[in-house]
Design a protein around this motif. Structure first.
Motif, PDB file in Angstrom:
ATOM      1  N   ALA A 163       4.631  12.726  -5.930  1.00 57.08           N
ATOM      2  CA  ALA A 163       3.568  11.740  -6.131  1.00 57.08           C
ATOM      3  C   ALA A 163       3.487  10.770  -4.969  1.00 57.08           C
ATOM      4  O   ALA A 163       2.395  10.475  -4.449  1.00 57.08           O
ATOM      5  N   ASN A 164       4.652  10.255  -4.533  1.00 59.31           N
ATOM      6  CA  ASN A 164       4.646   9.315  -3.407  1.00 59.31           C
ATOM      7  C   ASN A 164       4.305  10.012  -2.097  1.00 59.31           C
ATOM      8  O   ASN A 164       3.693   9.416  -1.212  1.00 59.31           O
ATOM      9  N   ALA A 165       4.698  11.278  -1.964  1.00 55.25           N
ATOM     10  CA  ALA A 165       4.336  12.043  -0.766  1.00 55.25           C
ATOM     11  C   ALA A 165       2.821  12.195  -0.671  1.00 55.25           C
ATOM     12  O   ALA A 165       2.226  12.019   0.405  1.00 55.25           O
ATOM     13  N   ALA A 166       2.186  12.510  -1.794  1.00 58.02           N
ATOM     14  CA  ALA A 166       0.725  12.656  -1.792  1.00 58.02           C
ATOM     15  C   ALA A 166       0.048  11.337  -1.464  1.00 58.02           C
ATOM     16  O   ALA A 166      -0.927  11.298  -0.700  1.00 58.02           O
ATOM     17  N   ALA A 167       0.566  10.226  -2.024  1.00 61.58           N
ATOM     18  CA  ALA A 167      -0.028   8.912  -1.761  1.00 61.58           C
ATOM     19  C   ALA A 167       0.123   8.533  -0.296  1.00 61.58           C
ATOM     20  O   ALA A 167      -0.814   7.996   0.319  1.00 61.58           O
ATOM     21  N   LEU A 168       1.294   8.814   0.281  1.00 60.43           N
ATOM     22  CA  LEU A 168       1.511   8.465   1.681  1.00 60.43           C
ATOM     23  C   LEU A 168       0.662   9.325   2.601  1.00 60.43           C
ATOM     24  O   LEU A 168       0.105   8.841   3.592  1.00 60.43           O
ATOM     25  N   GLU A 201       0.825  -1.217   0.000  1.00 57.52           N
ATOM     26  CA  GLU A 201       0.000   0.000   0.000  1.00 57.52           C
ATOM     27  C   GLU A 201       0.857   1.265   0.000  1.00 57.52           C
ATOM     28  O   GLU A 201       0.474   2.284  -0.580  1.00 57.52           O
ATOM     29  N   VAL A 202       2.036   1.205   0.642  1.00 57.65           N
ATOM     30  CA  VAL A 202       2.917   2.377   0.637  1.00 57.65           C
ATOM     31  C   VAL A 202       3.821   2.393  -0.592  1.00 57.65           C
ATOM     32  O   VAL A 202       4.664   3.284  -0.740  1.00 57.65           O
ATOM     33  N   GLY A 203       3.663   1.410  -1.487  1.00 60.03           N
ATOM     34  CA  GLY A 203       4.369   1.431  -2.765  1.00 60.03           C
ATOM     35  C   GLY A 203       5.705   0.740  -2.779  1.00 60.03           C
ATOM     36  O   GLY A 203       6.518   0.975  -3.681  1.00 60.03           O
ATOM     37  N   LEU A 204       5.950  -0.153  -1.810  1.00 58.63           N
ATOM     38  CA  LEU A 204       7.212  -0.903  -1.794  1.00 58.63           C
ATOM     39  C   LEU A 204       6.974  -2.266  -2.437  1.00 58.63           C
ATOM     40  O   LEU A 204       6.198  -3.074  -1.921  1.00 58.63           O
ATOM     41  N   THR A 205       7.657  -2.521  -3.529  1.00 59.79           N
ATOM     42  CA  THR A 205       7.369  -3.714  -4.330  1.00 59.79           C
ATOM     43  C   THR A 205       8.293  -4.886  -4.027  1.00 59.79           C
ATOM     44  O   THR A 205       8.080  -5.981  -4.537  1.00 59.79           O
TER      45      THR A 205
END
Length: 226
Positions: free
Chosen positions: A174-179, A128-132
Motif C-alpha cells: 500500500a505504501n509502495a503504491a502511494a509513494l 504526503e509520504v505518510g510519516l506522521t
C-alpha cells in the motif's frame, strides 16, 4: 529541464573482462519518465551513479543539456548534482541524532536556502509520504519510514531531475503504491525528469518508458503508447 544523452558509455572495473556497463547510446527528453529494470548485477545501480554524476564512466559522455558531467571534476559534479538532481539511493544517507524533519531540511540548510517556506514544505512532504512523526529521531524509525524521509528530502527543492534507486523496496504494497503515485505525480505536475530503478511491477507500469538491463547492456527499450 535538460535532455539526457549518453554516448559511448563504458564502465570498467579491475578484474572484470567485460564492462560493468556498456551503453552506446541512450537519450531521454526533458520531462521524460523512465523505469530501469533488470536482475541484480545487471548494471542498474552503476547506470544511476553515472547519470547522477556519482561515478565517472571509464569512457563516453553524459550530457545533461549542454553539460558533459563526465568531463567535470568531482567537486564540480557535486555542485551540479546539488543544483539539479533530487537523489534517492538504496542507502538512505540519513544522519542519526537528527529528526526526520531536520534530515529533510539538512541539504537546504547546508546550501543556506532553508527559510520558513522551505521548512513548511518539508513538513508537508513528510505528511504526503505518510510519516506522521516529523520530530522523531531517524535512528528510531523503521527502514520503511527512513525510505520515506529520504524521498521527502530528495523532493524538497523541487529538482528538475529526480533519480530514485529502488524507492519502494522497503515499503509494504500500500505504501509502495502511494509513494510511486507521489513520485510520478510530482514529475508530471512539475515537468521534472524522472528516472527510477525498480523491481516493483506496479511502479514500473506507471512510467511510460522502460529499459531492461542485463550484463551491463540495454536488452530492451519499450515505450508505452499514450
Amino acid at each position: 529541464m535538460p535532455d539526457l544523452h549518453l554516448s559511448g558509455i563504458q564502465v570498467l572495473f579491475p578484474g572484470l573482462d567485460a564492462p560493468a556497463l556498456h551503453i552506446p547510446e541512450l537519450t531521454l527528453p526533458a520531462g521524460g519518465r523512465l523505469a530501469v529494470a533488470g536482475p541484480s548485477g545487471s548494471g542498474k545501480s552503476t547506470l544511476v551513479n553515472v547519470i547522477a554524476g556519482l561515478e565517472r564512466p571509464s569512457r563516453g559522455r553524459v550530457l545533461w543539456g549542454g553539460t558533459d558531467i563526465a568531463a567535470l571534476s568531482e567537486s564540480a559534479r557535486d555542485r551540479w548534482r546539488g543544483a539539479n538532481i533530487g537523489l534517492v539511493m538504496q542507502d538512505f544517507h540519513l544522519f542519526p541524532g537528527l529528526s526526520a524533519l531536520e534530515n529533510v531540511l539538512l541539504p537546504a540548510r547546508l546550501a543556506r536556502v532553508a527559510d520558513r517556506a522551505m521548512a513548511d514544505r518539508a513538513g508537508e512532504l513528510l505528511a504526503e509520504v505518510g510519516l506522521t512523526r516529523p520530530g522523531q529521531k531517524v535512528e528510531t524509525l523503521s527502514r520503511g519510514e527512513m525510505q520515506r524521509v529520504a524521498v521527502a528530502r530528495a523532493l524538497l527543492r523541487q529538482p528538475g531531475v529526480i533519480v530514485a534507486d529502488e524507492p519502494t523496496a522497503s515499503l509494504d504494497p500500500a505504501n509502495a503504491a502511494a509513494l510511486g503515485a507521489l513520485l510520478d505525480g510530482l514529475a508530471q505536475r512539475t515537468g521534472a525528469t524522472l528516472i527510477v530503478v525498480s523491481h516493483d511491477p506496479g511502479l514500473i507500469a506507471r512510467l511510460p518508458r522502460r529499459i531492461a538491463l542485463a550484463g551491463g547492456l540495454i536488452r530492451d527499450d519499450t515505450e508505452r503508447a499514450a
